[in-house]
Design an enzyme around this catalytic site. Structure first.
Site, mmCIF file in Angstrom:
data_model
loop_
_atom_site.group_PDB
_atom_site.id
_atom_site.type_symbol
_atom_site.label_atom_id
_atom_site.label_comp_id
_atom_site.label_asym_id
_atom_site.label_seq_id
_atom_site.Cartn_x
_atom_site.Cartn_y
_atom_site.Cartn_z
ATOM 1 N N SER A 157 34.398 25.425 3.609
ATOM 2 C CA SER A 157 35.465 26.192 2.957
ATOM 3 C C SER A 157 35.002 27.636 2.713
ATOM 4 O O SER A 157 34.721 28.357 3.658
ATOM 5 C CB SER A 157 35.906 25.483 1.683
ATOM 6 O OG SER A 157 37.110 26.010 1.191
ATOM 7 N N ASP A 248 44.889 20.459 6.847
ATOM 8 C CA ASP A 248 44.366 21.539 6.009
ATOM 9 C C ASP A 248 45.150 22.828 6.280
ATOM 10 O O ASP A 248 45.298 23.228 7.436
ATOM 11 C CB ASP A 248 42.891 21.746 6.355
ATOM 12 C CG ASP A 248 42.182 22.757 5.477
ATOM 13 O OD1 ASP A 248 42.830 23.379 4.613
ATOM 14 O OD2 ASP A 248 40.967 22.926 5.665
ATOM 15 N N HIS A 278 41.452 18.815 3.430
ATOM 16 C CA HIS A 278 40.408 19.766 3.057
ATOM 17 C C HIS A 278 39.480 19.148 2.002
ATOM 18 O O HIS A 278 39.924 18.410 1.134
ATOM 19 C CB HIS A 278 41.077 21.018 2.482
ATOM 20 C CG HIS A 278 40.147 22.153 2.202
ATOM 21 N ND1 HIS A 278 39.828 23.100 3.150
ATOM 22 C CD2 HIS A 278 39.476 22.508 1.076
ATOM 23 C CE1 HIS A 278 39.012 23.990 2.620
ATOM 24 N NE2 HIS A 278 38.777 23.650 1.366
#
Length: 307
Positions: A157, A248, A278
Site C-alpha cells: 500500500s 482494490d 486491499h
C-alpha cells in the site's frame, strides 16, 4: 459493472464488517483510528515466527528493525521493507509477523523502516525518510552485520509507494549499491482517483474512497509532486514485481505503472489476487486464502531476483 468474483472467506469477512456497525476509520480522531487499526491487525494476522535475529536499530532518528533467519550472514541482497497504512498508520510492530515470514521464506535479511507519519509529519517526511534509509543501507553500515550486495525494496500500500519511490530516486541518482528489484504489494501510486477500479471498488471492499481522501488530506496531497504521484516520476528499468488485489480501488493505477515500467525496459512480473481485497498481508488469520497470495508473491520475487 457485472458482479465481481469474491472469494468465500473475503465475502464472509466483508459481511461481518458491515454487520458490526463500527465507525469507519476516517470518522475517528487519528489517535483512536490508530488504536483501532492496531487492535484489528493483532486480531487478524498470524502469530509471529521465531527468528535467529530480530534486532532494533536506527538510521539517525529513524527507527528500524532487522530480521534474519540466520544468526550470521556473509553478504547478499537485503530486503528494505516499508509498511502500509496510508502514511498515517503502522509501525515496526504492525507488520512484524509479515516481515518475519518474508525473512524466513526468502532466506534474506529484512530491514523494516518506521518512517514518520502524517498528520504530525506531512509530505515530504515519508519520502525523505525512505530515501535516507535506502542510501544509508547502500553504504553498508557496520551495524547491519554484513555488507549487502544490493537492495530489494518492498512494501504494501503506502509502503508499496515507497518501494517504487526509492527505486525511482536511486535510479535517477545511484547510491553506493544498487536497487536490485522492487516488490510492490497493492501499491498506492498517488495518481488521483479517476480510474475504473476507484469507481467500482471505492465502497464496500475494505479500502474506501472516503478513507483515501482522508489519508490524502492528512498527508498534504501535494499537486504535481513526483514523489507523491509516482506516474510523474522517472521510471527506472529496475526489475519490478507488482501484486494487485482484484477488488482494490488501487488496482488500476498499479496496473498502469506496470505498463510504464515495461515501456522503460524493466523486467516486470505482474500478479493479481483474484477475488481479494486491499490489505491482505496483515489479514492472513482472518482470510485464510491470503497466505497463498503471499506465498505466490515471494516465490515470484525470488524468481525475479534469480533472473
Amino acid at each position: 459493472m457485472t458482479k465481481p468474483y469474491v472469494r468465500s472467506d473475503v465475502a464472509a469477512f466483508l459481511a461481518a464488517g458491515q454487520a458490526s456497525g463500527a465507525l469507519a476509520i476516517n470518522e475517528l480522531p487519528v489517535a483512536e483510528a490508530r488504536a483501532a487499526i492496531r487492535a484489528m491487525g493483532q486480531a487478524m494476522d498470524l502469530p509471529p515466527e521465531p527468528l535467529a535475529v530480530v534486532r532494533d536499530m536506527a538510521c539517525g532518528s529513524i527507527p528500524l528493525r532487522l530480521y534474519d533467519a540466520r544468526a550470521a550472514r556473509e553478504t547478499g541482497p537485503l530486503i528494505l521493507f516499508f509498511h502500509g497504512g496510508g502514511f498515517v498508520f503502522g509501525d515496526l510492530d504492525s507488520h512484524d509477523s509479515f516481515c518475519r515470514f518474508v525473512a524466513q521464506r526468502c532466506d534474506l535479511p529484512v530491514l523494516a523502516v518506521d518512517y514518520r507519519l502524517a498528520p504530525e509529519h506531512p509530505f515530504p517526511a515519508f519520502a525523505q525518510d525512505a530515501e535516507e534509509v535506502a542510501r544509508w543501507v547502500a553504504a553498508g553500515p557496520d551495524v547491519l552485520g554484513h555488507a549487502p550486495t544490493g537492495i530489494v525494496t518492498c512494501g504494501d500500500s503506502a509502503g508499496g509507494h515507497m518501494a517504487i519511490l526509492v527505486a525511482q530516486r536511486l535510479g535517477a541518482r545511484p547510491a553506493q549499491r544498487p536497487v536490485l528489484a522492487q516488490w510492490a504489494i497493492y501499491p498506492f501510486l498517488g495518481a488521483g482517483d479517476d480510474w475504473p477500479s476507484f469507481r467500482d471498488f471505492g465502497e464496500g471492499y475494505m479500502l474506501t474512497r472516503a478513507a483515501m481522501d482522508w489519508f490524502d488530506a492528512l498527508c498534504g496531497k501535494p499537486e504535481g509532486e513526483a514523489r507523491y504521484n509516482l506516474l510523474l516520476g522517472p521510471v527506472p528499468p529496475t526489475p519490478l514485481l507488482i501484486q494487485t488485489a482484484a477488488l482494490d480501488p488501487l488496482r488500476d493505477p498499479a496496473r498502469h505503472y506496470a505498463d510504464m515500467a515495461r515501456a522503460a525496459g524493466a523486467r516486470v512480473v505482474q500478479i493479481e489476487a483474484e477475488g481479494m481485497i486491499h490489505g491482505y498481508v496483515n489479514m492472513r488469520a482472518a482470510l485464510s486464502s491470503a497466505q497463498q497470495d503471499v506465498e505466490s508473491l515471494l516465490a515470484a520475487g525470488m524468481a525475479l531476483l534469480a533472473d
